[in-house]
Structure formats: C-alpha cells, structure tokens
Scaffold this active site. Structure first.
Site, PDB file in Angstrom:
ATOM      1  N   LYS A  53    -109.297   8.247 -45.737  1.00 45.69           N
ATOM      2  CA  LYS A  53    -109.765   7.081 -44.976  1.00 45.69           C
ATOM      3  C   LYS A  53    -109.190   7.113 -43.560  1.00 45.69           C
ATOM      4  CE  LYS A  53    -110.508   4.421 -49.137  1.00 45.69           C
ATOM      5  NZ  LYS A  53    -110.038   3.441 -50.131  1.00 45.69           N
ATOM      6  N   GLN A  97    -105.086  -0.439 -50.931  1.00 48.26           N
ATOM      7  CA  GLN A  97    -105.576   0.581 -51.857  1.00 48.26           C
ATOM      8  C   GLN A  97    -105.264   0.172 -53.303  1.00 48.26           C
ATOM      9  OE1 GLN A  97    -107.372   3.417 -50.976  1.00 48.26           O
ATOM     10  NE2 GLN A  97    -107.653   3.639 -53.181  1.00 48.26           N
ATOM     11  N   ASP A 120    -113.345  -4.100 -47.395  1.00 45.48           N
ATOM     12  CA  ASP A 120    -113.675  -3.549 -48.716  1.00 45.48           C
ATOM     13  C   ASP A 120    -114.694  -4.437 -49.423  1.00 45.48           C
ATOM     14  OD1 ASP A 120    -112.707  -1.097 -49.503  1.00 45.48           O
ATOM     15  OD2 ASP A 120    -110.742  -1.847 -50.128  1.00 45.48           O
TER      16      ASP A 120
END
Ligand code: NDP
Length: 285
Positions: A53, A97, A120
């Site tokens: 990422k 994460q 997200d």
C-alpha cells in the site's frame, strides 16, 4: 472454451496512471493527497499488505505515513494516534490494517476513524450510506471487482450474480454494489444448503471464501464471469485463489487470476479513495 483473463495488473496500471495525474494536479494546487497507515503486531501477511500500500502511494505521488505498534500495545495508544490523525488537515485517509490483536475491539477502532477519512469504507456510517445509495467511501476490494466487471463490459442489469461469502469487508458490500447495479444477487455462506445449485446458475460468480481452489469448474455455469477474491498460501509457498483456476477457466467466459487479479485492484481503489478524499478536502478549503 478457454476463458478471457481479466488482468488486474494491467487494469490497475491504467487506473493508477490516471490517479497519479489527479494527485499531481491536487498537489500543484496545494493539497497533496496523504494516507496514514497503522499496523499493529508482526503478522507477516499484514506487513506485506502495508508495504504494498505504501509503495502504491509513493508511485502515485500520494504521501504516506506509516505507524507501527508492537503486538502488546494498549488500544488507547492506537486510538490516541487515530484522534491525532483525524484532527490533522494534511491527512486525507486513515487505514488500520486488519486483523488487530485479540485484546483490541476492532469495531471500536474502525468507528474511531473519521467518516471523512475512512478510505477503507469500513465505518458503520459509510456502510449505511452505501446501502442507501448515498455518497460513501466504498470498500476497496468489492469496488475493485466492480471496476473489473466494467472493464470487460459485463452486463449487470438483470444478471444473476452469486456471491460466496458474507464478510463485512468483501461479501456484504459486494452484494450491495451488484444489487445497486441492477443484478439479481444471491449471497451464499457456510450454511447454504445446495451451493452448487446457486453457483451453476450464476452469470457472475464472486468467490470470497478463504478456502484454496474451493470453486471447481463443475460449479461454474458455461460462459459465466468468475471473480476470484481469495488469496491463500499453499504449503509450497505459492499463492492461489478460492477458485480452481485450471478447471474453471475451461468453463467460464471470463476469469480473474490469482495472483494478478483482484489483489492489485484492491490497492488501486484504496489510492482512488485517498485521492477522492483529498479532492473533497480541497473543495472545502
Ligand atoms: P471471511 O473468513 O471473513 O469470510 C469467508 C466467508 O466465506 C464467510 O461468509 C463464510 O460463511 C463463507 N464460507 C466459508 N466456508 C464456506 C463454504 N464451505 N461454503 C460457502 N461459504 C463458505 O473472509 P474474507 O471475506 O475476509 O476473505 C475471503 C477471501 O478473500 C480470503 O481468501 C481473503 O484472503 C481474501 N481477501 C482478498 C482481498 C484482496 O485484496 N484480493 C481482500 C480481502 C480478502 P459464514 O459467514 O457462514 O462463516
């Protein structure tokens, strides 16, 4: 028949080029898109995802900030960092994460992220907005799948779509997006009585199960579009999806490979959400 391969790397490269141009434009006007990534614990797979990422951000001209915490970190420390990043106007996206260590309340952490920076798309408010067709950050993996379907001009209106898996991050939002696009959607899970009955009538079959090579060619309707979300590591170290590519490719009309399918698209859509968040912030400034 051998299926058309939907190349996630090629589509990602094209979209990331467009995103880099948008990021450069925003930066020139004084708003460089910025993504903050929080990683807790030493899970090797999570570390690889975070590395990819961050590398994706750098290539697209998006600033990235990485905050790493030990496995036994107190949740209050991570919540404190999220509050700090929420208040920082130079940060446009915040990503924690997953999975988090067991002593964390994952839901509370996700809810602590500002809705405007939830790139997200996991915050309950974004999920609610998505379900009502309001402007929302769409979870990256199902959003990437929609881009892949669009790239091969898959007819969605009236199509029979079957999604195997009902997780919050893939299955459920996938079903919402396909429904919104006009497909008739069936969501299957571990309690589904006759899975093959459902999969064999799917024009679009999305597998998000977490079981290597679970969907075999005999479960696929001839000519169907098969999207393999799964990422599984085999004992020999190789990656494979939830679909048995070898048998499914002879039946499907189009299919995504693993690796090189949905995986790169997930990161691309994260970058897209970050750039979108920055451009919303720039409009407000
Ligand atoms: P979860 O474990 O959260 O969900 C798996 C789903 O599959 C559940 O809904 C479960 O049903 C269902 N399931 C399990 N066994 C069966 C079965 N025998 N028959 C039918 N349904 C079954 O996984 P995720 O959604 O998080 O991830 C799914 C896969 O996608 C994993 O391989 C993961 O690594 C991958 N992934 C890939 C991403 C990418 O970027 N390509 C991003 C995110 C995930 P039930 O609800 O009843 O338990």
């Amino acid at each position: 028949m051998t299926a058309r391969i939907i190349d996630g790397n090629a589509l990602s490269a094209k979209l990331r080029g467009e995103l880099a141009a948008k990021a450069a434009e925003l930066t020139a006007k004084g708003t460089q898109p910025c993504l903050a990534v929080i990683l807790v614990g030493g899970d090797p797979a999570s570390a690889v995802y975070v590395r990819n990422k961050v590398a994706g951000c750098e290539k697209a001209g998006i600033r990235s900030l990485k905050f790493e915490y030990a496995q036994d970190t107190a949740p209050a420390d991570v919540l404190g960092k999220i509050a700090e990043l929420n208040a920082d106007p130079s940060v446009h996206g915040i990503l924690v994460q997953l999975p988090l260590p067991k002593h964390f309340d994952e839901k509370a952490v996700l809810e602590a992220i500002s809705v405007e920076k939830d790139v997200d798309g996991f915050h309950a408010e974004n999920v609610g907005r998505l379900s009502q067709g309001q402007e929302a950050f769409i979870p990256c993996t199902p959003n990437g799948v929609m881009e892949m379907l669009k790239s091969i001009e898959t007819p969605l209106r009236g199509a029979e779509a079957v999604v195997i898996g009902r997780s919050n991050i893939v299955g459920k939002p996938m079903a919402m997006l396909l429904t919104a696009a006009g497909a008739t959607v069936t969501v299957c899970h571990s309690g589904t009585r006759d899975l093959n009955f459902h999969t064999r009538r799917a024009d679009i079959l999305v597998a998000a199960i977490g079981k290597p090579k679970f969907v075999t060619g005999d479960m696929v309707r001839p000519g169907a579009v098969v999207i393999d979300v799964g990422i599984n590591r085999l004992p020999d170290g190789k990656l494979c999806g939830d679909v048995d590519f070898e048998s499914a490719k002879d039946v499907a009309g189009a299919i995504t490979p693993v690796p090189g399918g949905v995986g790169p698209m997930t990161i691309t859509m994260l970058l897209a959400n970050t750039v979108e968040s920055a451009s919303r912030a720039a409009r407000k400034a």
